[in-house]
Motif scaffolding. Structure first.
Motif, PDB file in Angstrom:
ATOM      1  N   LYS A  59       0.820  -1.227   0.000  1.00 25.15           N
ATOM      2  CA  LYS A  59       0.000   0.000   0.000  1.00 25.15           C
ATOM      3  C   LYS A  59       0.849   1.271   0.000  1.00 25.15           C
ATOM      4  O   LYS A  59       0.427   2.300  -0.516  1.00 25.15           O
ATOM      5  N   ASN A  60       2.031   1.196   0.586  1.00 22.05           N
ATOM      6  CA  ASN A  60       2.916   2.373   0.658  1.00 22.05           C
ATOM      7  C   ASN A  60       3.945   2.390  -0.468  1.00 22.05           C
ATOM      8  O   ASN A  60       4.872   3.196  -0.448  1.00 22.05           O
ATOM      9  N   ASN A  61       3.768   1.495  -1.411  1.00 19.13           N
ATOM     10  CA  ASN A  61       4.681   1.422  -2.567  1.00 19.13           C
ATOM     11  C   ASN A  61       6.140   1.264  -2.149  1.00 19.13           C
ATOM     12  O   ASN A  61       7.040   1.924  -2.683  1.00 19.13           O
ATOM     13  N   ASN A  62       6.327   0.323  -1.214  1.00 21.05           N
ATOM     14  CA  ASN A  62       7.686  -0.040  -0.809  1.00 21.05           C
ATOM     15  C   ASN A  62       8.103  -1.388  -1.374  1.00 21.05           C
ATOM     16  O   ASN A  62       9.206  -1.862  -1.118  1.00 21.05           O
ATOM     17  N   THR A  63       7.197  -2.024  -2.119  1.00 22.11           N
ATOM     18  CA  THR A  63       7.536  -3.284  -2.796  1.00 22.11           C
ATOM     19  C   THR A  63       7.947  -2.938  -4.217  1.00 22.11           C
ATOM     20  O   THR A  63       7.119  -2.473  -4.996  1.00 22.11           O
ATOM     21  N   PRO A  64       9.223  -3.153  -4.581  1.00 21.79           N
ATOM     22  CA  PRO A  64       9.718  -2.682  -5.886  1.00 21.79           C
ATOM     23  C   PRO A  64       8.899  -3.159  -7.085  1.00 21.79           C
ATOM     24  O   PRO A  64       8.747  -2.436  -8.059  1.00 21.79           O
ATOM     25  N   ARG A  65       8.361  -4.371  -6.984  1.00 26.45           N
ATOM     26  CA  ARG A  65       7.693  -4.963  -8.144  1.00 26.45           C
ATOM     27  C   ARG A  65       6.326  -4.333  -8.416  1.00 26.45           C
ATOM     28  O   ARG A  65       5.859  -4.326  -9.544  1.00 26.45           O
ATOM     29  N   TYR A  66       5.679  -3.840  -7.376  1.00 30.80           N
ATOM     30  CA  TYR A  66       4.292  -3.396  -7.521  1.00 30.80           C
ATOM     31  C   TYR A  66       4.139  -1.893  -7.297  1.00 30.80           C
ATOM     32  O   TYR A  66       4.907  -1.262  -6.574  1.00 30.80           O
ATOM     33  N   HIS A  67       3.087  -1.356  -7.918  1.00 33.17           N
ATOM     34  CA  HIS A  67       2.710   0.036  -7.635  1.00 33.17           C
ATOM     35  C   HIS A  67       1.207   0.071  -7.391  1.00 33.17           C
ATOM     36  O   HIS A  67       0.417  -0.256  -8.273  1.00 33.17           O
ATOM     37  N   PHE A  68       0.846   0.474  -6.169  1.00 38.41           N
ATOM     38  CA  PHE A  68      -0.559   0.478  -5.770  1.00 38.41           C
ATOM     39  C   PHE A  68      -1.212   1.782  -6.201  1.00 38.41           C
ATOM     40  O   PHE A  68      -0.660   2.868  -6.027  1.00 38.41           O
ATOM     41  N   LEU A  69      -2.423   1.657  -6.755  1.00 40.46           N
ATOM     42  CA  LEU A  69      -3.174   2.836  -7.188  1.00 40.46           C
ATOM     43  C   LEU A  69      -4.535   2.829  -6.516  1.00 40.46           C
ATOM     44  O   LEU A  69      -5.312   1.889  -6.684  1.00 40.46           O
ATOM     45  N   GLU A  70      -4.787   3.888  -5.748  1.00 34.60           N
ATOM     46  CA  GLU A  70      -6.097   4.030  -5.125  1.00 34.60           C
ATOM     47  C   GLU A  70      -6.870   5.087  -5.907  1.00 34.60           C
ATOM     48  O   GLU A  70      -6.450   6.240  -6.002  1.00 34.60           O
ATOM     49  N   PHE A  71      -7.981   4.683  -6.494  1.00 33.82           N
ATOM     50  CA  PHE A  71      -8.745   5.584  -7.357  1.00 33.82           C
ATOM     51  C   PHE A  71      -9.916   6.194  -6.623  1.00 33.82           C
ATOM     52  O   PHE A  71     -10.526   5.580  -5.754  1.00 33.82           O
ATOM     53  N   ASP A  72     -10.259   7.375  -7.066  1.00 33.01           N
ATOM     54  CA  ASP A  72     -11.439   8.062  -6.574  1.00 33.01           C
ATOM     55  C   ASP A  72     -12.680   7.323  -7.080  1.00 33.01           C
ATOM     56  O   ASP A  72     -12.612   6.628  -8.103  1.00 33.01           O
ATOM     57  N   ASP A  73     -13.802   7.450  -6.402  1.00 28.68           N
ATOM     58  CA  ASP A  73     -15.031   6.778  -6.838  1.00 28.68           C
ATOM     59  C   ASP A  73     -15.512   7.249  -8.212  1.00 28.68           C
ATOM     60  O   ASP A  73     -16.257   6.562  -8.884  1.00 28.68           O
ATOM     61  N   ALA A  74     -15.100   8.427  -8.604  1.00 36.04           N
ATOM     62  CA  ALA A  74     -15.506   8.953  -9.912  1.00 36.04           C
ATOM     63  C   ALA A  74     -14.821   8.199 -11.061  1.00 36.04           C
ATOM     64  O   ALA A  74     -15.268   8.250 -12.202  1.00 36.04           O
ATOM     65  N   VAL A  75     -13.749   7.496 -10.751  1.00 33.47           N
ATOM     66  CA  VAL A  75     -13.045   6.712 -11.774  1.00 33.47           C
ATOM     67  C   VAL A  75     -13.600   5.303 -11.760  1.00 33.47           C
ATOM     68  O   VAL A  75     -13.801   4.701 -10.705  1.00 33.47           O
ATOM     69  N   GLU A  76     -13.845   4.761 -12.971  1.00 38.17           N
ATOM     70  CA  GLU A  76     -14.542   3.477 -13.055  1.00 38.17           C
ATOM     71  C   GLU A  76     -13.630   2.266 -12.868  1.00 38.17           C
ATOM     72  O   GLU A  76     -13.855   1.224 -13.487  1.00 38.17           O
ATOM     73  N   ILE A  77     -12.591   2.414 -12.079  1.00 38.93           N
ATOM     74  CA  ILE A  77     -11.697   1.281 -11.824  1.00 38.93           C
ATOM     75  C   ILE A  77     -11.585   1.083 -10.312  1.00 38.93           C
ATOM     76  O   ILE A  77     -11.523   2.039  -9.546  1.00 38.93           O
ATOM     77  N   VAL A  78     -11.543  -0.194  -9.910  1.00 39.56           N
ATOM     78  CA  VAL A  78     -11.333  -0.501  -8.494  1.00 39.56           C
ATOM     79  C   VAL A  78      -9.878  -0.211  -8.152  1.00 39.56           C
ATOM     80  O   VAL A  78      -9.043  -0.052  -9.040  1.00 39.56           O
ATOM     81  N   ASP A  79      -9.577  -0.170  -6.865  1.00 41.35           N
ATOM     82  CA  ASP A  79      -8.184  -0.002  -6.435  1.00 41.35           C
ATOM     83  C   ASP A  79      -7.344  -1.105  -7.084  1.00 41.35           C
ATOM     84  O   ASP A  79      -7.717  -2.278  -7.058  1.00 41.35           O
ATOM     85  N   SER A  80      -6.227  -0.708  -7.668  1.00 42.17           N
ATOM     86  CA  SER A  80      -5.473  -1.631  -8.519  1.00 42.17           C
ATOM     87  C   SER A  80      -3.991  -1.610  -8.199  1.00 42.17           C
ATOM     88  O   SER A  80      -3.506  -0.725  -7.482  1.00 42.17           O
ATOM     89  N   VAL A  81      -3.319  -2.585  -8.772  1.00 43.45           N
ATOM     90  CA  VAL A  81      -1.871  -2.702  -8.595  1.00 43.45           C
ATOM     91  C   VAL A  81      -1.243  -2.884  -9.971  1.00 43.45           C
ATOM     92  O   VAL A  81      -1.700  -3.706 -10.760  1.00 43.45           O
ATOM     93  N   ILE A  82      -0.223  -2.089 -10.254  1.00 46.59           N
ATOM     94  CA  ILE A  82       0.563  -2.296 -11.468  1.00 46.59           C
ATOM     95  C   ILE A  82       1.631  -3.327 -11.130  1.00 46.59           C
ATOM     96  O   ILE A  82       2.330  -3.214 -10.131  1.00 46.59           O
ATOM     97  N   ASP A  83       1.753  -4.354 -11.965  1.00 47.87           N
ATOM     98  CA  ASP A  83       2.814  -5.341 -11.779  1.00 47.87           C
ATOM     99  C   ASP A  83       3.903  -5.048 -12.809  1.00 47.87           C
ATOM    100  O   ASP A  83       3.738  -5.347 -13.996  1.00 47.87           O
ATOM    101  N   PHE A  84       5.004  -4.470 -12.349  1.00 44.10           N
ATOM    102  CA  PHE A  84       6.087  -4.086 -13.267  1.00 44.10           C
ATOM    103  C   PHE A  84       6.721  -5.298 -13.936  1.00 44.10           C
ATOM    104  O   PHE A  84       7.263  -5.197 -15.034  1.00 44.10           O
ATOM    105  N   LYS A  85       6.679  -6.427 -13.283  1.00 44.54           N
ATOM    106  CA  LYS A  85       7.313  -7.621 -13.844  1.00 44.54           C
ATOM    107  C   LYS A  85       6.573  -8.087 -15.106  1.00 44.54           C
ATOM    108  O   LYS A  85       7.141  -8.756 -15.945  1.00 44.54           O
ATOM    109  N   HIS A  86       5.309  -7.736 -15.232  1.00 50.61           N
ATOM    110  CA  HIS A  86       4.500  -8.178 -16.358  1.00 50.61           C
ATOM    111  C   HIS A  86       4.412  -7.134 -17.469  1.00 50.61           C
ATOM    112  O   HIS A  86       3.484  -7.168 -18.273  1.00 50.61           O
ATOM    113  N   TYR A  87       5.394  -6.258 -17.538  1.00 50.39           N
ATOM    114  CA  TYR A  87       5.365  -5.277 -18.609  1.00 50.39           C
ATOM    115  C   TYR A  87       5.449  -5.988 -19.964  1.00 50.39           C
ATOM    116  O   TYR A  87       5.992  -7.082 -20.087  1.00 50.39           O
TER     117      TYR A  87
END
Lengths: 185, 63
Positions: A115-143
Motif C-alpha cells: 500500500k505504501n509502494n515499498n515493494t519494488p515490483r508493484y505500484h498500488f493505485l487508489e482511485f477516486d469513486d468517480a473513476v470506473e476502476i477498483v483499487d489496482s496494482v501495477i505489476d512491473f514484472k509483467h510489462y
C-alpha cells in the motif's frame, strides 16, 4: 488517492490507462490452419517516456518530415490488476496461473509495503469513486509492448483516463528502478 | 486473393477460449458490457486477463 485526468488527447501519453488491450502471444501456421493466441488485459498503463511519445506523434503528424528517426515501433505498458485479486494471488487465474499471496491485514508488513509502494515490483493505485476502476496494482514484472499504431487506435474508444503528472513521474521512476535492479546472490 | 468479405463460410474461423468454464465465460461477457458498474467488478472479479485462441483455415483461390 491518485489523481486522474479524464480529458482525452489524440496522442498516446505516459500514464494513459486504456481498457481491453490485446497482447499477441504467438501466431503460427500449421497444415493450412492459422492459430493466434492472445491475452486480453482489462486495463493497462502506458509507461513509455512521454517525450518519446510526443516526438513520435509530432513526427507522424508532420506532412513533410526530413526523416522518421523519432518514430517508435512499440509502446511499453504494464497491466493493472484488481488489488483484491492480488491479495489472493488469483489475478491471473483465468490464465491458469497461481501467483504469490499478500496479506489483506493492513497491520502485516507485506500489505503495508504494498500500500505504501515499498515493494519494488508493484505500484498500488487508489482511485477516486468517480473513476470506473477498483483499487489496482501495477505489476512491473509483467510489462509488455504493443504496437504504437494499434494502441493509438484502441485509445479512441477504450481510454479511461491519464494519471496526473506528479503521480506518473513516481510510477515512471519506480518502474525504471525495478528494471535496473541488481540481483545479488 | 479473394476480396469478397462475404465469401468465407461460417465455419471458416473458430474462436476458442481457454477460460475454465462456459459459466465463467458468460459471466465475463455479461460483466464486460457493464464495466461501469464498479461494484459488479469487485463482486464478480471480471477485471482479470483472459486468453483467446483464434483458428482460421487458409482458403486457396483454387478451392
Amino acid at each position: 488517492m491518485i489523481k486522474i485526468d479524464k480529458s482525452y488527447q489524440e496522442r498516446l501519453a505516459q500514464g494513459d490507462i486504456i481498457q481491453n488491450v490485446e497482447f499477441i502471444e504467438y501466431a503460427i501456421e500449421k497444415a493450412g490452419i492459422i492459430e493466434i493466441s492472445k491475452i486480453v488485459f482489462p486495463y493497462i498503463i502506458v509507461l513509455t517516456q512521454d517525450c518519446d511519445l510526443e516526438q513520435d506523434y509530432n513526427n507522424r503528424q508532420d506532412t513533410n518530415p526530413s526523416n522518421q528517426d523519432k518514430q517508435i515501433i512499440s509502446v511499453i505498458v504494464a497491466p493493472l490488476y484488481n488489488v483484491e485479486h492480488i491479495y489472493d494471488g488469483k489475478h491471473l487465474s483465468e490464465l491458469g496461473l497461481q501467483m504469490q499471496t499478500i496479506s489483506k491485514n493492513p497491520k502485516k508488513s507485506d500489505n503495508n509495503n504494498l500500500k505504501n509502494n515499498n515493494t519494488p515490483r508493484y505500484h498500488f493505485l487508489e482511485f477516486d469513486d468517480a473513476v470506473e476502476i477498483v483499487d489496482s496494482v501495477i505489476d512491473f514484472k509483467h510489462y509488455f509492448t504493443v504496437n504504437a499504431n494499434y494502441l493509438k487506435e484502441i485509445k479512441k474508444t477504450h481510454f479511461i483516463g491519464k494519471v496526473d503528472v506528479l503521480y506518473r513521474e513516481d510510477i515512471s521512476q519506480r518502474f525504471a528502478a525495478f528494471l535496473s535492479r541488481i540481483g545479488l546472490p | 486473393m479473394v476480396n469478397d468479405e462475404n465469401y468465407f463460410p461460417e465455419d471458416y474461423i473458430t474462436e476458442e477460449k481457454t477460460s475454465p468454464s462456459e459459466a465463467t465465460e458468460e459471466k465475463y461477457k455479461k460483466e464486460l458490457d457493464e464495466q461501469e458498474n464498479k461494484e459488479a467488478m469487485k463482486k464478480y472479479g471480471i477485471s482479470k486477463p483472459v486468453r483467446i485462441i483464434i483458428k482460421a483455415r487458409i482458403i486457396d483461390d483454387k478451392d
